[in-house]
Design an enzyme around this catalytic site. Sequence first.
Site, short mmCIF file in Angstrom:
data_model
loop_
_atom_site.label_atom_id
_atom_site.label_comp_id
_atom_site.label_asym_id
_atom_site.label_seq_id
_atom_site.Cartn_x
_atom_site.Cartn_y
_atom_site.Cartn_z
N VAL A 19 0.84 -1.20 0.00
CA VAL A 19 0.00 0.00 0.00
C VAL A 19 0.87 1.25 0.00
O VAL A 19 0.59 2.24 -0.70
CB VAL A 19 -0.95 0.01 1.21
CG1 VAL A 19 -1.85 1.23 1.17
CG2 VAL A 19 -1.78 -1.26 1.26
N LYS A 22 2.12 1.97 -3.44
CA LYS A 22 1.06 2.57 -4.26
C LYS A 22 0.82 4.02 -3.87
O LYS A 22 0.55 4.87 -4.73
CB LYS A 22 -0.22 1.76 -4.13
CG LYS A 22 -0.17 0.39 -4.80
CD LYS A 22 -1.50 -0.33 -4.68
CE LYS A 22 -1.45 -1.69 -5.36
NZ LYS A 22 -2.75 -2.41 -5.24
N HIS A 99 3.18 3.35 5.98
CA HIS A 99 1.99 2.99 6.74
C HIS A 99 2.29 1.86 7.71
O HIS A 99 3.11 0.99 7.43
CB HIS A 99 0.86 2.56 5.80
CG HIS A 99 0.60 3.51 4.67
ND1 HIS A 99 0.46 4.87 4.86
CD2 HIS A 99 0.47 3.30 3.33
CE1 HIS A 99 0.24 5.45 3.69
NE2 HIS A 99 0.25 4.51 2.75
N HIS A 244 -7.78 -2.14 2.39
CA HIS A 244 -6.55 -2.65 1.79
C HIS A 244 -6.43 -4.17 1.84
O HIS A 244 -5.34 -4.72 1.70
CB HIS A 244 -5.30 -2.02 2.45
CG HIS A 244 -5.26 -0.54 2.34
ND1 HIS A 244 -5.54 0.14 1.18
CD2 HIS A 244 -4.97 0.41 3.27
CE1 HIS A 244 -5.43 1.43 1.38
NE2 HIS A 244 -5.09 1.63 2.64
N GLU A 250 -8.18 -1.43 -6.57
CA GLU A 250 -8.44 -0.36 -7.53
C GLU A 250 -9.83 -0.45 -8.14
O GLU A 250 -10.41 0.55 -8.56
CB GLU A 250 -7.38 -0.38 -8.65
CG GLU A 250 -6.02 0.12 -8.24
CD GLU A 250 -5.18 -0.93 -7.53
OE1 GLU A 250 -4.05 -0.61 -7.15
OE2 GLU A 250 -5.66 -2.07 -7.36
N ARG A 290 -6.23 10.86 9.13
CA ARG A 290 -7.62 10.52 8.85
C ARG A 290 -8.25 10.02 10.14
O ARG A 290 -7.75 9.07 10.74
CB ARG A 290 -7.72 9.43 7.78
CG ARG A 290 -9.14 9.28 7.20
CD ARG A 290 -9.30 8.07 6.31
NE ARG A 290 -9.32 6.84 7.08
CZ ARG A 290 -8.48 5.83 6.91
NH1 ARG A 290 -7.51 5.90 6.00
NH2 ARG A 290 -8.57 4.75 7.66
N GLY A 311 -3.56 6.22 3.78
CA GLY A 311 -3.28 5.85 2.40
C GLY A 311 -3.53 7.01 1.45
O GLY A 311 -4.48 7.78 1.61
N TYR A 315 -7.33 5.00 -4.80
CA TYR A 315 -8.61 4.55 -4.26
C TYR A 315 -8.74 4.82 -2.76
O TYR A 315 -9.73 4.44 -2.13
CB TYR A 315 -8.79 3.04 -4.52
CG TYR A 315 -7.65 2.20 -4.02
CD1 TYR A 315 -7.62 1.71 -2.72
CD2 TYR A 315 -6.58 1.88 -4.86
CE1 TYR A 315 -6.56 0.95 -2.26
CE2 TYR A 315 -5.52 1.12 -4.40
CZ TYR A 315 -5.51 0.65 -3.12
OH TYR A 315 -4.46 -0.11 -2.66
#
Length: 346
Positions: A19, A22, A99, A244, A250, A290, A311, A315
């Site tokens: 993740v 990405k 993360h 995730h 996606e 978040r 993230g 997405y």
Amino acid sequence: MARLRIGIIFGGCSEEHPVSVKSAQEVAKHVDLAKYEPFYIGITRSGVWRLCDNPEYGWETGDSRPALLSPDRRVHGLLVLADGRYGVERLDLVLPVLHGTLGEDGAIQGLLELSGIPYLGCDIQGSALCMDKSLAYTVARSAGIATPNFWIIDAQGDVDADRLPYPVFVKPARSGSSFGVSKVRVPGELADAIVDARQYDSKTLIEEAVLGSEVGCAMLGTGSNVIVGEVDQITLSDGFFRIHQEANPESGSENSTVTVPANISAESRAHVQETAKSIYRALGCRGLSRVDMFLTEDGQVILNEVNTLPGLTSYSRYPRMMAAAGMSLSDVIDHMVSMTMAGASS
């Protein structure tokens, strides 16, 4: 005007390595090259640091070079190995796009504090506090913020399964995404759920399930200067939200839909956003986070968890909430950089 030299650290040793890669790829698409000179620093699953041209597929090998973030403040950047010798790449600031464990728990923040390089996101204390959900709940409660009822089990501990108010959620106390999380409906399922959680952390959290909608807020800023993104809402078809964990994220989740803006009243929206601000400040967050919460039918807002390095993939929830509030990922990066550099010079 010279471009700011920004180190973007990604990858890492946690279960959230893919993740993170990405997220870094998405950041690379939105970094304004007229303003910034990016240095992509990838950490392999085994903990090897590499300076690479970009975070695309094959970054671990290719033209990447061994690199170390120096804790020596005179270096103020990277030691990069080339032709058998280490050279220096000075950095103006760092954006950690890591993360989970060693990314959101204060570890990388500690190294950056030693290095003297300004960095985007929460500091050591805020990162460590939010990573441990039981500590975050304790501090939030002291600030008058509602949390689920919870119980903690250490590595050798146990719990009387017959005394819990089912259903409950069992999860690693200090882990990211939904790794090791189980919904337990009856006492007979508890032991296996604890074993699963202990694969990721020696400290296990048991939470009483909250009946309500899952909502979230993207936070950007520090102190009184906090921008709150649009509220989102998760609708489940079955089970529980496993961020995730999808085979092909996606293309969407297998059991959930994320709606931005949330399908709630204006009054509830304002209440969720104000509660998110209170949580963000009570836990000492800065830069970005978040805040995930529950909204009950009677209008109560209850803390779920705070992700201090959420993230940033195509997405992911955080950039979608900020986009709905009128800020692209490029805008978010610019705002964080300006805020970080202003703080470093004050």
